[in-house]
Design a protein around this motif. Structure first.
Motif, PDB file in Angstrom:
ATOM      1  N   PRO A   1     -15.162   2.846  -0.316  1.00  0.00           N
ATOM      2  CA  PRO A   1     -15.808   3.504  -1.453  1.00  0.00           C
ATOM      3  C   PRO A   1     -16.899   4.465  -0.971  1.00  0.00           C
ATOM      4  O   PRO A   1     -17.703   4.128  -0.103  1.00  0.00           O
ATOM      5  N   GLY A   2     -16.888   5.672  -1.517  1.00  0.00           N
ATOM      6  CA  GLY A   2     -17.898   6.663  -1.155  1.00  0.00           C
ATOM      7  C   GLY A   2     -17.601   7.430   0.110  1.00  0.00           C
ATOM      8  O   GLY A   2     -18.408   8.264   0.535  1.00  0.00           O
ATOM      9  N   TYR A   3     -16.433   7.203   0.724  1.00  0.00           N
ATOM     10  CA  TYR A   3     -16.102   7.938   1.951  1.00  0.00           C
ATOM     11  C   TYR A   3     -16.021   9.435   1.675  1.00  0.00           C
ATOM     12  O   TYR A   3     -15.334   9.867   0.750  1.00  0.00           O
ATOM     13  N   ASN A   4     -16.728  10.228   2.500  1.00  0.00           N
ATOM     14  CA  ASN A   4     -16.702  11.689   2.335  1.00  0.00           C
ATOM     15  C   ASN A   4     -16.584  12.429   3.659  1.00  0.00           C
ATOM     16  O   ASN A   4     -16.880  13.615   3.747  1.00  0.00           O
ATOM     17  N   GLY A   5     -16.155  11.718   4.702  1.00  0.00           N
ATOM     18  CA  GLY A   5     -15.994  12.359   6.000  1.00  0.00           C
ATOM     19  C   GLY A   5     -17.148  12.106   6.951  1.00  0.00           C
ATOM     20  O   GLY A   5     -17.067  12.416   8.134  1.00  0.00           O
ATOM     21  N   ALA A   6     -18.247  11.562   6.453  1.00  0.00           N
ATOM     22  CA  ALA A   6     -19.409  11.265   7.299  1.00  0.00           C
ATOM     23  C   ALA A   6     -19.727   9.785   7.176  1.00  0.00           C
ATOM     24  O   ALA A   6     -20.265   9.342   6.165  1.00  0.00           O
ATOM     25  N   GLY A   7     -19.392   9.003   8.197  1.00  0.00           N
ATOM     26  CA  GLY A   7     -19.612   7.564   8.128  1.00  0.00           C
ATOM     27  C   GLY A   7     -18.613   6.882   7.205  1.00  0.00           C
ATOM     28  O   GLY A   7     -17.680   7.491   6.704  1.00  0.00           O
ATOM     29  N   LYS A   8     -18.796   5.587   7.001  1.00  0.00           N
ATOM     30  CA  LYS A   8     -17.930   4.782   6.124  1.00  0.00           C
ATOM     31  C   LYS A   8     -16.444   4.968   6.450  1.00  0.00           C
ATOM     32  O   LYS A   8     -15.589   4.984   5.560  1.00  0.00           O
ATOM     33  N   ASP A   9     -16.116   5.110   7.726  1.00  0.00           N
ATOM     34  CA  ASP A   9     -14.744   5.453   8.114  1.00  0.00           C
ATOM     35  C   ASP A   9     -13.906   4.184   8.318  1.00  0.00           C
ATOM     36  O   ASP A   9     -13.505   3.855   9.436  1.00  0.00           O
ATOM     37  N   TRP A  10     -13.645   3.479   7.208  1.00  0.00           N
ATOM     38  CA  TRP A  10     -12.767   2.305   7.260  1.00  0.00           C
ATOM     39  C   TRP A  10     -11.880   2.284   6.019  1.00  0.00           C
ATOM     40  O   TRP A  10     -12.223   2.826   4.978  1.00  0.00           O
ATOM     41  N   ALA A  11     -10.738   1.644   6.163  1.00  0.00           N
ATOM     42  CA  ALA A  11      -9.790   1.501   5.048  1.00  0.00           C
ATOM     43  C   ALA A  11      -8.932   0.270   5.301  1.00  0.00           C
ATOM     44  O   ALA A  11      -8.804  -0.200   6.441  1.00  0.00           O
ATOM     45  N   LEU A  12      -8.347  -0.240   4.231  1.00  0.00           N
ATOM     46  CA  LEU A  12      -7.454  -1.385   4.310  1.00  0.00           C
ATOM     47  C   LEU A  12      -6.082  -1.008   3.770  1.00  0.00           C
ATOM     48  O   LEU A  12      -5.972  -0.274   2.791  1.00  0.00           O
ATOM     49  N   ILE A  13      -5.050  -1.520   4.423  1.00  0.00           N
ATOM     50  CA  ILE A  13      -3.676  -1.311   3.980  1.00  0.00           C
ATOM     51  C   ILE A  13      -3.035  -2.678   3.763  1.00  0.00           C
ATOM     52  O   ILE A  13      -2.968  -3.489   4.701  1.00  0.00           O
ATOM     53  N   LYS A  14      -2.606  -2.931   2.532  1.00  0.00           N
ATOM     54  CA  LYS A  14      -1.920  -4.196   2.247  1.00  0.00           C
ATOM     55  C   LYS A  14      -0.433  -4.034   2.520  1.00  0.00           C
ATOM     56  O   LYS A  14       0.191  -3.039   2.119  1.00  0.00           O
ATOM     57  N   LEU A  15       0.141  -5.000   3.205  1.00  0.00           N
ATOM     58  CA  LEU A  15       1.556  -4.969   3.557  1.00  0.00           C
ATOM     59  C   LEU A  15       2.398  -5.696   2.513  1.00  0.00           C
ATOM     60  O   LEU A  15       1.900  -6.561   1.788  1.00  0.00           O
ATOM     61  N   ALA A  16       3.664  -5.365   2.473  1.00  0.00           N
ATOM     62  CA  ALA A  16       4.574  -5.941   1.478  1.00  0.00           C
ATOM     63  C   ALA A  16       4.769  -7.442   1.689  1.00  0.00           C
ATOM     64  O   ALA A  16       5.083  -8.171   0.747  1.00  0.00           O
ATOM     65  N   LYS A  17       4.588  -7.905   2.916  1.00  0.00           N
ATOM     66  CA  LYS A  17       4.709  -9.337   3.206  1.00  0.00           C
ATOM     67  C   LYS A  17       3.871  -9.648   4.435  1.00  0.00           C
ATOM     68  O   LYS A  17       3.580  -8.767   5.251  1.00  0.00           O
ATOM     69  N   PRO A  18       3.462 -10.891   4.581  1.00  0.00           N
ATOM     70  CA  PRO A  18       2.679 -11.269   5.764  1.00  0.00           C
ATOM     71  C   PRO A  18       3.528 -11.174   7.033  1.00  0.00           C
ATOM     72  O   PRO A  18       4.754 -11.336   6.988  1.00  0.00           O
TER      73      PRO A  18
END
Length: 260
Positions: free
Chosen positions: A111-128
């Motif tokens: 949340p709030g990512y604009n190219g400066a800092g906060k450079d993380w994201a999560l990807i949920k997979l279809a199955k474990p």
């Protein structure tokens, strides 16, 4: 524009127009046999880093849980349902018949990512996937010493993507020294730097974005302290690699993962 450019430094594909404009495309996404390193590294052994993930948009990542990949915000395009990403896991050689391939279902960009800092994201997979996960640092206690980096990215600026996972070690670089190299492009507190200031020669590069920077904790277990983010070129003297500082965002990352 400066912040957008820096965020693209270690990613192979965010958008064709952007890559063409900034001449950062690493010669295509074809998999090649490894050259001398992940710049300056060696080939990882099968099973050595079992939580490493290769993402089909040209980034890396690590298994936060068996169904959620932690990667960089600049590797994804916003948050919401997304079935376009394929995660490859469980192998060093991406061409291995033992590779586990799973599609994404949802993406959550910081949340709030604009190219400066906060450079993380999560990807949920279809199955474990039945593989070990990589724990994340809760405090700055491990933001020092020597770190391990790994990825399937280029082994030199402008080089091609690698078929086999490569690894290397890099030393911590303090904020003051790193700011001396990057000035106000660095976001202290959000970012942590590592590399050989005097000599260069070892670094992450294009295609390694989103992958983990990690070390052993006091119990001897691997712990993630950084996420590959950006840098001036690759492995240049005087310009260390810049990583999203995981401990800063650990609480937000865990809360976001629980919401996916």
């Amino acid at each position: 524009m400066r912040n957008y450019l820096k965020a693209l430094k270690r990613c192979t594909a965010v958008g064709a127009v952007a890559l063409a404009a900034f001449s950062l495309q690493p010669g295509g996404a074809q998999a090649q046999e490894p050259g001398p390193g992940v710049v300056g590294g060696t080939r990882a052994q099968q099973g050595e880093f079992p939580w490493m993930v290769r993402l089909s948009m040209g980034c890396g990542g690590a298994l936060l849980t068996q169904q959620i990949v932690l990667t960089a915000a600049h590797c994804v395009d916003g948050s919401g349902p997304n079935t376009s990403i394929t995660a490859t896991a469980g192998v060093v050689d991406l061409n291995s018949s033992q590779a586990i391939k799973v599609k994404s279902t949802r993406v959550l960009q910081a949340p709030g990512y604009n190219g400066a800092g906060k450079d993380w994201a999560l990807i949920k997979l279809a199955k474990p996937v039945n593989l070990p996960t990589l724990k994340i640092a809760d405090t700055t206690a491990y933001n020092n010493g020597t770190f391990t980096i790994a990825g399937w990215g280029a082994t030199r600026e402008g080089g091609g993507q690698q078929r086999s996972l490569l690894k290397a070690t890099v030393p911590f670089v303090d904020d003051a020294t790193c700011q001396g190299a990057y000035g106000d492009s660095l976001t202290p507190g959000d970012e942590i730097c590592a590399g050989y200031m005097d000599t260069g020669g070892v670094d992450t590069c294009q295609g390694d974005s989103g992958g983990p920077m990690f070390r052993k904790d006091d119990s001897g277990a691997w712990i993630q302290v950084g996420i590959v983010s950006w840098g001036e070129g690759c492995a240049r003297p005087g310009y260390p690699g810049v990583y999203s500082e995981v401990s800063t965002f650990a609480s937000a990352i865990r809360s976001a993962a629980a919401s996916l």
